[in-house]
Structure formats: structure tokens, C-alpha cells
Design a protein around this motif. Structure first.
Motif, PDB file in Angstrom:
ATOM      1  N   LEU B 330      29.168 -24.375  45.378  1.00 47.63           N
ATOM      2  CA  LEU B 330      29.505 -25.131  46.592  1.00 47.63           C
ATOM      3  C   LEU B 330      30.990 -25.024  46.932  1.00 47.63           C
ATOM      4  CD1 LEU B 330      27.460 -28.437  45.940  1.00 47.63           C
ATOM      5  CD2 LEU B 330      26.823 -26.494  47.401  1.00 47.63           C
ATOM      6  N   THR B 331      31.786 -24.602  45.963  1.00 49.09           N
ATOM      7  CA  THR B 331      33.229 -24.508  46.200  1.00 49.09           C
ATOM      8  C   THR B 331      33.648 -23.113  46.656  1.00 49.09           C
ATOM      9  OG1 THR B 331      33.799 -23.799  43.950  1.00 49.09           O
ATOM     10  CG2 THR B 331      33.617 -26.173  44.336  1.00 49.09           C
ATOM     11  N   ASP B 393      33.597 -32.651  51.487  1.00 48.82           N
ATOM     12  CA  ASP B 393      32.558 -31.630  51.608  1.00 48.82           C
ATOM     13  C   ASP B 393      31.442 -31.860  50.593  1.00 48.82           C
ATOM     14  OD1 ASP B 393      33.614 -30.729  49.239  1.00 48.82           O
ATOM     15  OD2 ASP B 393      33.960 -28.665  49.922  1.00 48.82           O
ATOM     16  N   GLU B 394      30.493 -30.973  50.617  1.00 48.75           N
ATOM     17  CA  GLU B 394      29.297 -31.150  49.805  1.00 48.75           C
ATOM     18  C   GLU B 394      29.633 -31.152  48.315  1.00 48.75           C
ATOM     19  OE1 GLU B 394      26.381 -28.220  50.764  1.00 48.75           O
ATOM     20  OE2 GLU B 394      24.795 -29.233  49.617  1.00 48.75           O
ATOM     21  N   ALA B 395      30.523 -30.253  47.908  1.00 47.41           N
ATOM     22  CA  ALA B 395      30.898 -30.178  46.487  1.00 47.41           C
ATOM     23  C   ALA B 395      31.474 -31.503  46.020  1.00 47.41           C
ATOM     24  CB  ALA B 395      31.917 -29.052  46.286  1.00 47.41           C
ATOM     25  N   GLN B 396      32.390 -32.049  46.821  1.00 51.95           N
ATOM     26  CA  GLN B 396      33.047 -33.303  46.447  1.00 51.95           C
ATOM     27  C   GLN B 396      32.034 -34.431  46.283  1.00 51.95           C
ATOM     28  OE1 GLN B 396      36.097 -34.675  49.224  1.00 51.95           O
ATOM     29  NE2 GLN B 396      35.898 -36.750  48.416  1.00 51.95           N
ATOM     30  N   PHE B 397      31.139 -34.572  47.240  1.00 53.08           N
ATOM     31  CA  PHE B 397      30.217 -35.710  47.181  1.00 53.08           C
ATOM     32  C   PHE B 397      29.078 -35.480  46.185  1.00 53.08           C
ATOM     33  CE2 PHE B 397      32.201 -37.052  51.303  1.00 53.08           C
ATOM     34  CZ  PHE B 397      32.715 -38.245  50.803  1.00 53.08           C
ATOM     35  N   ALA B 398      28.738 -34.220  45.939  1.00 47.80           N
ATOM     36  CA  ALA B 398      27.735 -33.945  44.901  1.00 47.80           C
ATOM     37  C   ALA B 398      28.272 -34.426  43.554  1.00 47.80           C
ATOM     38  CB  ALA B 398      27.438 -32.451  44.853  1.00 47.80           C
ATOM     39  N   GLU B 399      29.536 -34.100  43.289  1.00 49.10           N
ATOM     40  CA  GLU B 399      30.138 -34.541  42.028  1.00 49.10           C
ATOM     41  C   GLU B 399      30.213 -36.072  41.962  1.00 49.10           C
ATOM     42  OE1 GLU B 399      34.367 -33.911  41.534  1.00 49.10           O
ATOM     43  OE2 GLU B 399      34.068 -33.519  39.397  1.00 49.10           O
ATOM     44  N   LEU B 400      30.610 -36.682  43.073  1.00 46.15           N
ATOM     45  CA  LEU B 400      30.740 -38.144  43.078  1.00 46.15           C
ATOM     46  C   LEU B 400      29.402 -38.803  42.729  1.00 46.15           C
ATOM     47  CD1 LEU B 400      32.638 -40.581  43.668  1.00 46.15           C
ATOM     48  CD2 LEU B 400      31.811 -40.509  46.034  1.00 46.15           C
ATOM     49  N   HIS B 401      28.354 -38.233  43.244  1.00 46.73           N
ATOM     50  CA  HIS B 401      27.033 -38.775  42.967  1.00 46.73           C
ATOM     51  C   HIS B 401      26.723 -38.693  41.471  1.00 46.73           C
ATOM     52  CE1 HIS B 401      22.697 -39.363  43.208  1.00 46.73           C
ATOM     53  NE2 HIS B 401      22.901 -39.841  44.422  1.00 46.73           N
ATOM     54  N   THR B 402      27.080 -37.577  40.872  1.00 47.25           N
ATOM     55  CA  THR B 402      26.878 -37.424  39.427  1.00 47.25           C
ATOM     56  C   THR B 402      27.743 -38.424  38.656  1.00 47.25           C
ATOM     57  OG1 THR B 402      26.248 -35.113  39.623  1.00 47.25           O
ATOM     58  CG2 THR B 402      27.113 -35.807  37.490  1.00 47.25           C
ATOM     59  N   LEU B 403      28.948 -38.652  39.127  1.00 48.87           N
ATOM     60  CA  LEU B 403      29.817 -39.629  38.457  1.00 48.87           C
ATOM     61  C   LEU B 403      29.174 -41.022  38.498  1.00 48.87           C
ATOM     62  CD1 LEU B 403      33.411 -38.509  39.561  1.00 48.87           C
ATOM     63  CD2 LEU B 403      32.047 -37.759  37.600  1.00 48.87           C
ATOM     64  N   GLY B 404      28.468 -41.299  39.586  1.00 47.59           N
ATOM     65  CA  GLY B 404      27.750 -42.571  39.681  1.00 47.59           C
ATOM     66  C   GLY B 404      26.648 -42.674  38.621  1.00 47.59           C
ATOM     67  N   GLU B 405      25.898 -41.583  38.457  1.00 43.66           N
ATOM     68  CA  GLU B 405      24.871 -41.542  37.398  1.00 43.66           C
ATOM     69  C   GLU B 405      25.492 -41.763  36.032  1.00 43.66           C
ATOM     70  OE1 GLU B 405      22.977 -37.705  36.949  1.00 43.66           O
ATOM     71  OE2 GLU B 405      22.498 -37.678  39.095  1.00 43.66           O
ATOM     72  N   LEU B 406      26.607 -41.065  35.796  1.00 47.79           N
ATOM     73  CA  LEU B 406      27.242 -41.134  34.475  1.00 47.79           C
ATOM     74  C   LEU B 406      27.822 -42.526  34.215  1.00 47.79           C
ATOM     75  CD1 LEU B 406      28.984 -37.626  34.404  1.00 47.79           C
ATOM     76  CD2 LEU B 406      26.867 -38.322  33.249  1.00 47.79           C
ATOM     77  N   THR B 407      28.240 -43.188  35.300  1.00 51.14           N
ATOM     78  CA  THR B 407      28.744 -44.556  35.150  1.00 51.14           C
ATOM     79  C   THR B 407      27.657 -45.433  34.533  1.00 51.14           C
ATOM     80  OG1 THR B 407      30.192 -44.286  37.052  1.00 51.14           O
ATOM     81  CG2 THR B 407      29.655 -46.545  36.434  1.00 51.14           C
TER      82      THR B 407
END
Lengths: 615, 615
Positions: B330-331, B393-407
Motif C-alpha cells: 500500500l506504500t 491514506d489506506e496504508a496509514q489507516f490500515a495500520e491504525l486499525h491493526t494497532l486498535g486490535e493489538l491494543t
């Protein structure tokens, strides 16, 4: 070394073009309509062309003699219109330079030098109105309006690629918050904006040297820098050099806030050497004429000062006509009372005489003067808050309401008008200022001082206020009056002026990007591309201050080789994320081809659906 | 002069208390719970007490020996809990200082000095969990939580008057934008915020020297300063002095981002001498251990590095576990790809092995380590945008979503967690970041780098980013990672660190004021009152940088008399608006009494009804 020599040397340094930059011109519908831009030549062959406020000073082809003043830009346009005439003008008197006199010999010498600068003043023929607003409302597109249109657009060719990106990705469009910015600014659009009062083109017919520019929410956000001598420090030579210095770094307008000695003569020097509009606060000079005693001010002295300054070519006057007698007591419970100099003078006058302000009473008389020269109003916010806890109070909004009334009076006379705004306003109270101004003042351009978002940063108020300035610029403020690091503490020196201007160029540009002004972000994109490509020199040269950027880089990696090195001192040669990214990219392209099928199977289900993002 | 001597001298200067300031302590429910504040004594007898991050360094009563480290603050509290034990710890190996070795003799000397600093490491007893979150969720109010509550409140006595003003005038209340800030922070409130994951108290049990502090949207906005050596420049001595320097100016947290030589030993010096939480990016050291070759990283090496740093007392780890294999492509179309160092290392590893990130795969194993020491997660945004055109962008928010899961995984282990955020984001795209983070990451504290609002300000990125930082801080970001003027150009020196911190103190305070944090604006009010009263010295001393404020003032008016003069160099003696206002005020009070009736008749109808103003 005497002062003029040292000044010439300083000016010569100040005149050096920016690195890799050359002034060029966009020619309009007539050969004498030439709009300057600064072309930055990149090492990859691209040319990025940017808005240029620096005037002929950065043009090596221009001959500059500050003792004669700049060449005329608009003289022919003014003359062709046939609605104004040269006249003898007001007789200068000794008091014009104030009661606090310079030693007589020096003042005489200064005046002699200023005499070489004099242009015969010009004013509207009897019954004529020479304002850009007047022309606009009669459907006339002036050369000034065309100039502004070309200037706002700049060279669109180089931006094409970046503009395409923005058009493709909705994510990259701005959020204009109510502004209506067309993709391309036409002269007709400028005319329409001026006609409806939503933009002004400050351009006194006695300032033919000015390179026309517009202030309005549908144009690029502009910044103003204040200069001026003072009772305590500074000299005329310093002040003119400050002007050249200020426009070099990007000041779109300069206000001469002199309050001390030689006030008339200083202004002659500044106006005749300025390619940007000059604003003043005429009450300052009027007060000098009455020895600093506010109570002794009269309408006659003030009126005479307006004519004096209009003849000199001042492009806009700050007039604190909204400081009405009835509002003054509203400030009594404030933490910091009245902090505007003009406002406090008028407040004192009103209280002393217990009479309505003569500025308010004579407002139509003032309009009559303004329209003979095309001086624009900058309706002063004499009751602006001087600290966070006075923000958005009754006094402030009472005055704003009056400024809205006066705007309509000025517009009745076709006099161009903008509205001054605060000041000190915490972030959460900024929107209310903009909303109230838009509503109350009928979209006349807003021109704010910051605002400062906190009070505890003396020495750094350029930063505390750049935050507020960027936000209110995005919300619709058309021009931002800069604040220097010396605010509240002392008079700014050369470096302070630069620091203030750069902070405000940042704020204004941040606002342009947020509003989605076409092409604004293109320069950011070009710089970031250079950064990613390790074109260090281009990265420096595309920035707001190439010298400082290069200097900072060279502190840790001074060798010329480092300018093309694929790393910087932050991470060192092995650890550069940009370098790794380039490897990843190559990898990804290879890898994706080879592994496409696999990716689709294994990775396909890992993709996270992204919620649509506003903006 | 050898380095340690010159360092001692520098440190002695850095230790001088601020002007008119004295450290004092608010004592809690036990005598060893003493929260430091800085009392500023004003010339009118008032005392204004402010949050103090500087630790014992500004306490003349404290004996400091950087070769022995600071006194313990929390040692007894940790021990009393009885759930942790001293153990032998991991055996240090030569590789801990990286492959790029210092010359052997010098490294041996440095290690010898570091050896004097060693504390025997401590970890949770088998099966125990020593995190503040674990205690909080079991209803235990720890001394750390009480400390935080006292610290957040400060001395409310002096603010009483200002708080009353705010309570009286609705106009002066903040707009918390969804934050829930109580009038007084109780220890129980802190416990509740930590329990629900909305705040963290970074406090490794191996960092007993730390003065506890909280990061969460319902507390004061905090700032982080980065220091660290590098392959190209700097020395250990410089780095420790930078720490002391950074906390002097107000850094609430410091990240040690060393990537060069002596990386382990540097960290010993920093942690043992730090009263503020220390964060690191462990992958940097792991990479040093494999000679800078990302592909050679293994989970085992990384795991060992986590234990090594946890034993040293690092309070939070940046872990880029959201850089997943599936997101890397995505980057590829981005303008500046991956700009996070940690992110690009992990991306390279993933691509090289074509495997999911070992950080993601082993996330629960990492949690198991974290909870034995109470190291907090700072979930890294390895895919943050590196320029305006890559923002949101998509890469940024895809990662953020994963960070939410990991939280949620981390919280399952009661491991304290915050989320890192961008980066480069134009103003109009900032709100989307905060909204998405709040939603996706369940209110775990957001910790952003700026964001920078434009890309064209190299050399001034502390300003370009302070604008974004203030805005996102207002919107709910709990900690702002500073940016210095050298960002993108080189390693910050001492003055750059200070400039970055001051810019971020401004941003954080602007956010606190906008959110309406009780008492935040009280300091502004006290300063503005001093300004209006012409108490120059108080004005300087109440500011974020008293020395610079005074220096700027003295440039134009150096005489001592000017410190009590009722004017400054900006307007001169006759022209001061503040002076005139005071006259107007006296006038108004007299005048209003005499003329009350007349005012009501003549002025009454002139009053303009003010529309209610939001906020």
C-alpha cells in the motif's frame, strides 16, 4: 563609514536573488502588464515557480536607487483612465514630522533627500471616484484586476502533475469551509469579488510603484509585516532596509507604524521604495502633531493628516471608528483594558470630551477623502482583547458590529474595506470570531493579528500566534498580521522581522493547503519529492528559507558530497528509512509480480476495510 | 579540559533554578509521596505554582552525581507491593553496545562508569503482573496514581481567583471536544482512567527514580523530546546533558533514540539519571546487534533486547507491530513511502522473508515480557505519512486499525498502551486522524509527532508542526512528540532541543486552555495581569522562557529602571496603550458615576445587542 554607505552595502546583500532562483514575468493582455514570479530551477531540470513579493529588489536587471524610488508599475493605467489629475497638493508644514524634532540640521538633510523622491500628488477629478471597487461595480476589469488574477494563478504549467493528483484523489482536496475558490482565477472573477466587497486591491493612485495584489478569502492568504520607527529607537535608513527585508521573505503588505520623529519623511522613503501596499494608522501621526496629548486631537488635524498621507500614496488606513463612546465602559472590567494604541487614544479622547468619536461622526467625510485617492479602509479593532481572558467579550463584539455598519457606509461610497480582528484568542474561541465577522461585516475581508492562542510565551509569540493565525486563515481570514518574537517585549530587529514573517508564511500556507487553494500544495509535493529523491539542494531551495535549511544541514554534514548522499546525519548511512523505502519499493515491485497470486490468497483477507475519511 | 569536567560545568549551569523560582513539594497520604512543583514568587507577593518536570536538578538541596544516578522515588512503593523480586538478570554481552564498536579502551572506561550506576534488576514474581493497569483494574489506588492526581491538580490555592472568573463567565470555559476533565483530579479518577485504558502511567519497576506522570486525554497534554546518539555524531556526555536540558524546559517524557555506538551504555546513563519516563525503539538496538542488516533480525534477538532494556528500566517501548506484510504494497505508490525508521526496517524484513512481521506474530509473547516489568506499549505508526500528499491514506489507516486490535490484546494482559500517530497532515485532515484513532483504538492515549501541517518549512518544522500539534492536542491527543528546527536536516543540538520543546509547550498549553483544563488559563491570566500592571519582571518569570523574554526586553531598554517603567520600547513613554487604558479606567469610573444618568439616556440606545457566542 557613514550611514547611507553602510545602508547601501546592506541593501546590496538583501538584493541577492534566492539560490537557484530567477525572477521572470507573466505577461498579460498588454505589454506593460508583467506579473513577477520567482522560478526555482531544480537539479532534475524541473522549474517550480512561486509567488514573489520581493519586487524589483531581487531582479539583478533592475537599477535601484532608494534616493529616487522605484519605477512606476501602474502610472500609465491610472493616467489612461482619465478620471484623476495631478494637483499642487497640500503644503507641507514643519509639524508633519511631529513635535519631537530631530536636530534641525539633520532633519533638513533628511528632507532634502526625501524631496528627490516627491511625486506630484494626484487625485480624482471633481466628482470622480477612482477606487477599484467603483470600477468593479461598473463592470470595468482594470489592469490591476487582471494583474491580480495572473498573480494568484501563477504558472500553472509546472503544477499540472500535482493538480492531477489532487483531482484524482478526493482525500487530497481541501476543505474550503465556505470559501469559493475557482480552479482558475479570471480577471472577471477578481472584478466580481472586488465589486461585492469580498476582496480589496489596495492601490492608492499616488502609489504607482505598487505591484497589485488582492486580499480576500477566495484568494491566497496574505500576510502583513509591521515596521516603523519609534520614539526610543531606530532610524530612517534602518526602516527602509526593513521594508526590503520584509518583502524579501514574503510580506505581502507592510504597515508603517512609525510614531516617533521624522514621521512624514520616513513615510516618503518607505512608500516611494515599496512594491507592496503600505498601510498606516493616521491617528499616530495626528497625535504627534498635538504633542502626544490625545485630548488635543481635532477632526481638522486628523482630516489634514489623511490628505497628507493619501497624497504620499498610503494604500490603506487603519481607522478606529468603531471605538464609540458608549463602548468604552465595557472595557473597564477587562483584565488588560484597551491594548490597541489607536483604540486607547480614541477612548481617551471620547472620555475627555464626553463626546462621540470624531472618526465615527465624520465617517462619511473620511469616505469622501478615501475615494479621491483609492485609499482602502482597514477598520481598526481598537477594542480587541489583549489577553485570553478578555477574548470575545462584549466590548470586542460591540465594536465589530459597528465596523459592520461602517463597512456598509464605506461601500455606499465604493470605498474598499477590510476589517481588523484580534489579537488574543484561545483556540476554542477562534471560530466564533470568524463566524461573527462574516455575518456582521458582510464578507468584507478579515485581517487579524494572530490571534495568540496563549499568553505565557513572551519571546515566542510568533509561534503562539502562528497557531491561531493558521486556524483563522483556514476559516476565512484573508490577511494575517504577523507577530514577531519581540511582541510585548521590544522593537523587532532585522532577524525578528524575518522570524515573524517565516512563521506567518507557514501559517498562511497551511491555511491555503487546508482550503484547497489550487496549486498551494504543489510546492509541498515538489519539496517532498526532492526529499525522497535525496535531492538535498532542491529540498533547501524549495523551502521558505533556503539559507537556513542548508546551514542546518551543513552543521552536521558539511561536505559537498553529503548534498547528494542518500542519507543524512539523523540516521547515518546505514539507517535511512527513505533509503530503505526505496529498496522496499523495488522489492515490492519485483515481489508483487512474482508473488501476486500468493498475495491475493494470503494477504487478500488481511486487508482492512477503511471507513471513508472526511476531508 | 577533559569531557567529564566540561560536562559537570555545563550541568551546574543547567541546574540553576529558574528566576524567582523555588522547588516545593505537595505531600500526599504518606510522607514519601512528595510531588514537586515550581513556585514562582511575584513582585506583588503572589506565588504562582507550576507543573515541574525538571526533577531534582533544579533543587539546590539535592545532591546530584550523574555517575551514581538519581535517588529512588518509588523504590519503597514497588517493594511494599510484594509482587516483584530482585533477580540476577540477563548477562550483558559485548554485542549490547552494537557491532560498530568504540575503540576498546574508551568503551571499557565508559562501561566502568556505567557499572557504578547498575541497579540489580527486578521483575514480577512468577505469575504476577506488576502493571499499573493491573492494579487499577483490581481497584487498587497505587501511590503512583495518587502522585499523578496531586501533580495534575497542582496547588489550586493560587488559582482560586482565576478559577472563579472562569466559573462566572461561560465565555471563559473551554470546549473539551469530548474529553471529560473533572474540576479536581482524585486518585480514584486516575485509577479509573488507567483501568479503562484511557490513560497510562509509564513507570517500569526498574526505574524507581521516575516521578510518576500520566498520559491521557483527561489530563494535561504532555510532550515528549527525543534525544539519542547517532552513527555520525554526538557523545554520551552530550546525551545525558541533553536529557537534563530537555526536562528543564518542560519535556514530560524523553525518548532515547540512539542508533549508533555504545547504545546499551548510553541508555544506562540516561535511565539512571532521568526523573521522567524514558521510551525507546528496541528494534534500533536489535538492528545494531545484527550489523544493520534488517533481514538478519530474528525474534530471539529482538526478545533478548526487550528483556535487556526492560531490566535497565525503560518505561515504554515503541513497537511497530502494525507494519504487516499485507500493508507494505500500500506504500508503493506513495510520494515518500515509509518514513518511520522502525517501520521501514520491519517492512524490509517482511519483504525479504515474505513473512508476517515477527512483532505481530509474537505480540502476546511481548505482552508477557511487558507485564513483568510494567513497560508500556507505544504502538508505533510505522506507516505514518511522510508528506502532506501521503496523509490519511489506506496504508496509514490500515495500520491504525491493526494497532486498535493489538491494543485489545495488550489490555487482555493488562499492559498499558498508547498509540503513535502522524506525522505530516494538512490542517483539514487532522480531525479525521483523531476521530479514527478514538474509534479504532478504544480511547487508548494518542501520541502524535506534530503533525506537520505543510512540507515547505525545512528549518522551521517546529513551527509548521506546532500548529498541527496544538490542534490535535485540543481534539484529544494525550502526548505530543516534539519536532525541532533541524527536523529533516540534521541532528538537533542543545538550542534546537530547547526550541522544539518551547514550541511544543506552547502547543500543549494552547490545547489545555482550549479544552478548559481547570487552572490551565490561570497562568496566562497571572502573566497578562502582570503585563497590564507593568510588573515586567513577573511577566518574564511567568513565561515559558524567562531568560529569553528578559533578554529581548533588555535589548532595547536595558536599564533596571525600565523594569518598573510604565512603558516599553515599542511605543515609548508617551504612547503606551496600557498606560492610557489605566487612565481611561480611572476616568471611566469617575466619569461613570458623574455621568451615569446621561450615559443611560444618550448611550443606552447605542448599546448593540450581542449574539451569544459559542464556546
Amino acid at each position: 563609514m557613514n550611514a547611507p554607505d553602510s545602508f547601501s552595502q546592506l541593501l546590496a546583500r538583501t538584493r541577492e536573488p534566492f539560490p537557484a532562483s530567477a525572477k521572470s514575468f507573466i505577461t498579460g493582455s498588454r505589454p506593460d502588464l508583467r506579473v513577477p514570479v520567482r522560478d526555482i530551477r531544480l537539479t532534475n531540470g524541473e522549474v517550480v515557480s512561486v509567488y514573489d513579493t520581493s519586487g524589483p529588489y531581487t531582479d539583478p536587471a533592475a537599477t535601484i536607487d532608494v534616493r529616487r524610488g522605484l519605477q512606476s508599475v501602474r502610472g500609465a493605467w491610472i493616467e489612461e483612465r482619465g478620471d484623476s489629475e495631478v494637483y499642487e497638493g497640500r503644503k507641507p508644514v514643519a509639524l508633519d514630522d511631529g513635535q519631537r524634532s530631530e536636530d534641525a540640521a539633520r532633519l533638513a538633510a533628511l528632507r532634502l533627500e526625501a524631496a528627490a523622491l516627491q511625486r506630484q500628488p494626484r487625485r480624482a477629478k471633481a466628482g470622480a471616484n477612482v477606487t477599484q471597487m467603483h470600477y468593479a461595480r461598473r463592470g470595468i476589469v482594470t489592469p490591476e484586476m487582471e494583474y491580480v488574477a495572473l498573480r494568484e494563478n501563477g504558472r500553472r504549467e509546472w503544477m499540472a502533475q500535482y493538480l492531477q493528483d489532487a483531482a484524482r484523489e478526493k482525500r487530497l482536496a481541501g476543505n474550503p469551509l465556505g470559501a469559493s475558490i475557482p480552479q482558475v482565477i479570471t480577471p472577471e472573477f477578481v472584478r466580481d469579488e472586488v465589486a461585492r466587497g469580498r476582496a480589496i486591491i489596495p492601490a492608492n493612485i499616488n502609489h504607482p510603484e505598487v505591484e497589485p495584489m488582492a486580499i480576500g478569502r477566495n484568494f491566497l492568504v496574505k500576510i502583513n509585516a509591521n515596521i516603523g520607527n519609534s520614539a526610543v529607537t531606530s532610524s530612517i535608513e534602518e526602516e527602509v532596509e526593513k521594508l526590503v527585508w520584509a518583502i524579501r521573505w514574503g510580506a505581502d503588505n507592510v504597515m508603517d507604524l512609525s510614531t516617533g520623529k521624522n514621521i512624514h519623511t520616513t513615510r516618503d522613503w518607505i512608500v516611494r521604495n515599496s512594491p507592496v501596499p503600505i498601510g498606516t494608522v493616521p491617528i499616530y501621526q495626528a497625535l504627534e502633531k498635538v504633542g502626544g496629548i490625545a485630548e488635543d486631537l481635532t477632526w481638522e488635524i486628523f482630516r489634514d493628516t489623511l490628505v497628507e498621507q493619501a497624497e504620499q500614496g498610503v494604500d490603506y488606513f487603519t481607522i478606529h471608528a468603531g471605538v464609540r463612546l458608549a463602548y468604552i465602559h465595557l472595557t473597564a472590567a477587562r483584565r488588560t483594558g484597551i491594548v490597541s494604541r489607536g483604540g486607547s487614544i480614541m477612548a481617551k479622547w471620547c472620555m475627555a470630551h464626553h463626546k462621540e468619536s470624531f472618526l465615527y461622526e465624520h465617517f462619511e467625510d473620511i469616505c469622501d477623502i478615501m475615494k479621491q485617492y483609492d485609499v482602502a479602509f482597514s477598520l481598526g479593532d481598537g477594542l480587541r482583547p489583549g489577553c485570553a481572558s478578555d477574548a470575545n467579550d462584549e466590548a470586542q463584539f460591540a465594536e465589530l458590529h459597528t465596523l459592520g455598519e461602517l463597512t456598509q457606509v464605506a461601500w455606499k461610497h465604493d470605498v474598499q474595506t477590510m476589517i481588523e480582528g484580534p489579537g488574543h484568542v484561545p483556540m476554542h474561541m477562534i471560530q466564533a470570531n470568524m463566524t461573527e465577522q462574516l455575518k456582521t461585516c458582510h464578507e468584507a475581508p478579515f485581517y487579524t493579528l494572530g490571534p495568540l492562542t496563549i499568553d505565557i510565551a513572551p519571546g515566542y509569540d510568533h509561534i503562539a500566534s502562528a497557531i491561531g493565525a493558521a486556524m483563522i486563515g483556514w476559516m476565512g481570514t484573508a490577511m494575517l498580521c504577523y507577530v514577531t518574537p519581540k511582541e510585548h517585549l521590544g522593537l523587532p530587529d532585522r532577524d525578528d522581522v524575518k522570524q515573524g514573517i517565516i512563521a506567518y508564511k507557514i501559517a498562511a500556507h497551511a491555511a491555503d493547503v487546508a482550503k484547497g487553494h489550487p496549486g498551494a500544495r504543489a510546492r509541498d509535493d515538489a519539496l517532498s519529492q526532492a526529499r525522497f529523491d535525496f535531492r538535498w539542494q532542491d529540498q533547501f531551495n524549495l523551502g521558505l528559507d533556503p539559507e537556513t535549511a542548508q546551514e542546518y544541514h551543513d552543521e552536521t554534514l558539511p561536505k559537498d558530497a553529503a548534498k547528494v548522499a542518500h542519507f543524512c546525519s539523523m540516521c547515518g548511512p546505514k539507517f535511512c528509512s527513505m533509503k530503505i523505502t526505496q529498496e522496499v519499493r523495488e522489492f515490492a515491485q519485483q515481489g508483487l509480480q512474482e508473488k501476486a497470486a500468493e498475495f491475493n490468497r494470503a494477504g487478500g483477507e488481511l486487508y482492512v476495510p477503511i471507513h471513508p475519511v472526511r476531508g
